[in-house]
Design an enzyme around this catalytic site. Sequence first.
Site, PDB file in Angstrom:
ATOM      1  N   CYS A   2       0.604  -1.144  -0.123  1.00 40.08           N
ATOM      2  CA  CYS A   2       0.087  -0.246  -0.253  1.00 40.08           C
ATOM      3  C   CYS A   2       0.579   0.676  -0.078  1.00 40.08           C
ATOM      4  CB  CYS A   2      -0.841   0.227   1.249  1.00 40.08           C
ATOM      5  SG  CYS A   2      -1.971  -0.886   1.563  1.00 40.08           S
ATOM      6  N   ARG A  27       2.864   0.508  -5.844  1.00 40.37           N
ATOM      7  CA  ARG A  27       2.795  -0.431  -4.011  1.00 40.37           C
ATOM      8  C   ARG A  27       1.912  -1.374  -3.902  1.00 40.37           C
ATOM      9  NH1 ARG A  27       6.886   1.537  -0.723  1.00 40.37           N
ATOM     10  NH2 ARG A  27       5.801   0.314   0.475  1.00 40.37           N
ATOM     11  N   TRP A  74      -2.944  -2.574  -1.982  1.00 43.54           N
ATOM     12  CA  TRP A  74      -2.986  -3.946  -2.307  1.00 43.54           C
ATOM     13  C   TRP A  74      -3.405  -4.643  -0.526  1.00 43.54           C
ATOM     14  CZ3 TRP A  74      -0.048  -8.453   0.215  1.00 43.54           C
ATOM     15  CH2 TRP A  74       0.507  -8.828  -0.804  1.00 43.54           C
ATOM     16  N   ASN A  99      -0.465   1.333   5.743  1.00 44.40           N
ATOM     17  CA  ASN A  99      -0.032   1.119   5.496  1.00 44.40           C
ATOM     18  C   ASN A  99       0.599  -0.127   6.502  1.00 44.40           C
ATOM     19  OD1 ASN A  99       2.151  -0.800   3.627  1.00 44.40           O
ATOM     20  ND2 ASN A  99       3.280   0.822   3.428  1.00 44.40           N
ATOM     21  N   GLY A 100       0.433  -1.801   6.031  1.00 48.69           N
ATOM     22  CA  GLY A 100       1.066  -2.218   7.309  1.00 48.69           C
ATOM     23  C   GLY A 100       0.315  -3.600   7.323  1.00 48.69           C
ATOM     24  N   GLU A 482      14.844 -17.038 -12.892  1.00 48.61           N
ATOM     25  CA  GLU A 482      14.924 -15.897 -12.855  1.00 48.61           C
ATOM     26  C   GLU A 482      13.595 -16.025 -14.252  1.00 48.61           C
ATOM     27  OE1 GLU A 482      14.495 -13.703 -11.122  1.00 48.61           O
ATOM     28  OE2 GLU A 482      14.274 -11.349 -12.316  1.00 48.61           O
ATOM     29  N   LYS A 486       9.734 -14.178 -13.823  1.00 50.21           N
ATOM     30  CA  LYS A 486       9.135 -13.407 -14.820  1.00 50.21           C
ATOM     31  C   LYS A 486       8.113 -13.654 -16.014  1.00 50.21           C
ATOM     32  CE  LYS A 486      10.569 -10.441 -13.442  1.00 50.21           C
ATOM     33  NZ  LYS A 486      12.233 -10.624 -12.378  1.00 50.21           N
ATOM     34  N   GLU A 489       4.831 -14.722 -13.411  1.00 53.68           N
ATOM     35  CA  GLU A 489       4.355 -12.715 -13.223  1.00 53.68           C
ATOM     36  C   GLU A 489       3.715 -12.133 -13.658  1.00 53.68           C
ATOM     37  OE1 GLU A 489       7.913 -11.008 -12.042  1.00 53.68           O
ATOM     38  OE2 GLU A 489       7.068  -9.710  -9.968  1.00 53.68           O
ATOM     39  N   HIS A 505      14.697 -37.071 -13.584  1.00 61.70           N
ATOM     40  CA  HIS A 505      13.740 -36.759 -12.300  1.00 61.70           C
ATOM     41  C   HIS A 505      12.670 -37.111 -11.961  1.00 61.70           C
ATOM     42  CE1 HIS A 505      18.054 -38.792 -11.346  1.00 61.70           C
ATOM     43  NE2 HIS A 505      18.849 -37.314 -11.918  1.00 61.70           N
ATOM     44  N   LYS A 605       4.907  -3.937  -5.706  1.00 62.10           N
ATOM     45  CA  LYS A 605       6.196  -3.861  -6.229  1.00 62.10           C
ATOM     46  C   LYS A 605       7.075  -4.366  -4.843  1.00 62.10           C
ATOM     47  CE  LYS A 605      10.397  -2.558  -8.748  1.00 62.10           C
ATOM     48  NZ  LYS A 605      10.426  -3.636  -8.948  1.00 62.10           N
TER      49      LYS A 605
HETATM   50  C1  AGP Z   1      10.363 -10.302  -9.065  1.00 64.70           C
HETATM   51  O1  AGP Z   1       9.987  -9.134  -9.940  1.00 64.70           O
HETATM   52  C2  AGP Z   1       8.718  -9.866  -7.582  1.00 64.70           C
HETATM   53  N1  AGP Z   1       8.972  -8.126  -7.844  1.00 64.70           N
HETATM   54  C3  AGP Z   1       9.989 -10.019  -6.442  1.00 64.70           C
HETATM   55  O2  AGP Z   1      10.275 -11.561  -6.894  1.00 64.70           O
HETATM   56  C4  AGP Z   1      11.119  -9.079  -5.968  1.00 64.70           C
HETATM   57  O3  AGP Z   1      12.122  -9.425  -5.790  1.00 64.70           O
HETATM   58  C5  AGP Z   1      10.809  -9.536  -4.263  1.00 64.70           C
HETATM   59  O4  AGP Z   1       9.607  -8.987  -3.757  1.00 64.70           O
HETATM   60  C6  AGP Z   1      12.020  -9.073  -3.188  1.00 64.70           C
HETATM   61  O5  AGP Z   1      11.664  -7.613  -3.712  1.00 64.70           O
HETATM   62  P1  AGP Z   1      12.577  -6.280  -3.230  1.00 64.70           P
HETATM   63  O6  AGP Z   1      14.813  -6.786  -3.757  1.00 64.70           O
HETATM   64  O7  AGP Z   1      12.654  -5.043  -3.021  1.00 64.70           O
HETATM   65  O8  AGP Z   1      13.339  -7.173  -1.395  1.00 64.70           O
END
Ligand code: AGP
Length: 610
Positions: A2, A27, A74, A99-100, A482, A486, A489, A505, A605
């Site tokens: 948030c 956020r 969020w 937020n939290g 990774e 991507k 996501e 396996h 994010k």
């Molecule tokens: C990856 O594309 C994501 N946005 C997510 O996995 C991100 O890397 C993770 O939440 C960690 O965030 P940070 O690097 O800000 O700690």
Amino acid sequence: MCGIVAAAAQRDVVPILVEGLRRLEYRGYDSAGVAVLTGDEIQRRRRVGKVTELDQAILDQPLQGGLGIAHTRWATHGEPTEHNAHPHISEDNLAIVHNGIIENHAELKEMLKAKGYRFESETDTEVVAHLVNDQTKQGKDLLAAVQAAIHELQGAYALVVMSKADTSRLVAARMGCPVVVGLGEGENYIASDVQALLTETRRFQFLEDGDVAEMTVSGVRIFDTDGNPVERKISESSLSADAVEKGEYAHYMLKEIFEQPRALADTLSERVAGNRILEAVFGPKAQAIFEKVKRVHIVACGTSYHAGLVAQYYIEQGAGLPCRVEVASEYRYRNPVVSEGALFIAISQSGETADTLAALRYAKESGYLATAAICNVPESSLVRESDICLMTRAGPEIGVASTKAFTTQLVALALLGVALARHNGMTDRIERAYIRQLLHVPVLVEHALKLEPQIREWAKHFADKRHALFLGRGPTYPVAMEGALKLKEISYIHAEAYAAGELKHGPLALVDAEMPVVAVAPNNALVEKLKSNLEEVRARGGRLFIFADPDAGIEPSEGMEVMTMPDHIEPLQAPLVYTVPLQLLSYHVALIRGTDVDQPRNLAKSVTVE
Ligand code: AGP
């Protein structure tokens, strides 16, 4: 997660709040709202969806005022609906954005219900609104009411409260979630992040955990946990307001992918001289710490965790030190055994990820030699609380899918690996060779970006699929992980990564013509073994898409597409360069599928909740 924004000014603050929310959408973006004081009336607009929906609602039904708070959400407690959107109001007396997560919200809710308070949402936040209101009804002013209310809270919060009873001030509090105060000329602001306020000011104060701030048009007073006035340093941000604009690009993610050569060069710049690392860049304590390191423990989440997995190779093979890597959400609850001389390293783009921060705080109490941070946000809690750090210089990363943050983390971790190796017997000659290789990475990434037109064509083969496999071996196995992250996501295609040798396996059973298999094939010691693994896929009718070194001896054939990577990529460079086509592939698949590339569903994010 948030995002919160608030402002006190002698003009209408609604445009400041809406622009701030737009800049904080990374956020959270499932609903948004704003509340202002107009005379002594609280006016509020809330909408499900992105800030553009809220903007429209304000155009349809304008509101204005000189004191206001706003929020982009969020969801954690309660679905993304209008009645769960912030600001929340208690008995038409005060409004709050938060937020939290308030962990003891259920018991507080029962207590407040017993006192006659009515709840209109499923959020934990509404509890705080009623708690503060309850304190004001006992005769406290807004500052004292917030100070008393937060003593009742368990959990994490960044909050701002606005009251009808006091039309000149806002009160903010921080515990575990970021809050920054922006200082203007005859007006002041509060937000989750400096990015929200860059159009208004460059002067910021960062609240610390336990702080409460009282803000008016003319000033800000900050108090610590015990209610004593404290001074928090005023910093000047060097970020420009348009660093967070998309410019000529269709999406932030694409812009950020193409910014990588610059971001990598910036991350290396001034950190090396004469092809040797300048250890002082890790901070004044670094050299004494590096001399004593016997092992390394890396903790992070998501993409940053994948960077840690690559770093394991840099540290074990390059520096000869044992290195363990794990996700922060597991680490923090498993009572790890800490051996003598262990360096704890936290990796995070934002430096505010709740699990990573909690892991760092746990580590600080657990007998490590020292704590180190690899981070992209200088003002973040992670940086402030670590003994030493090396900043990545990726610049603001807005796209939820991390791209330039990952590759700059890799380069920073490679530098750290070299620094540790130097204390563990690496010769000057090898150090110089490694640094030369790192300095050449921006050029190689530039070349890899030129593959975009071919990758766009490949993307067409993925767009109608439901699943995909990603394969790698050695240091490019985390690169495959990774790549899979991507794709899932941003395109919502289920993607998994496997160490290619592990395929037989179990996962080989999944392979058929409907399951595209992506492989990264640098020309390293494992390439022949990888080729055998790829044959296993081809023999089962799998369709392979391989990013291969020109000298790997992998040729296109029936069922096997091959894209040739730039020449002469060294093992140290390979994870950095091979990441780039995987980023572009997921971007173009998502583009064809029409998903929301920069703000994929259900995500945010910055994950500042557990
Ligand atoms: C990856 O594309 C994501 N946005 C997510 O996995 C991100 O890397 C993770 O939440 C960690 O965030 P940070 O690097 O800000 O700690």
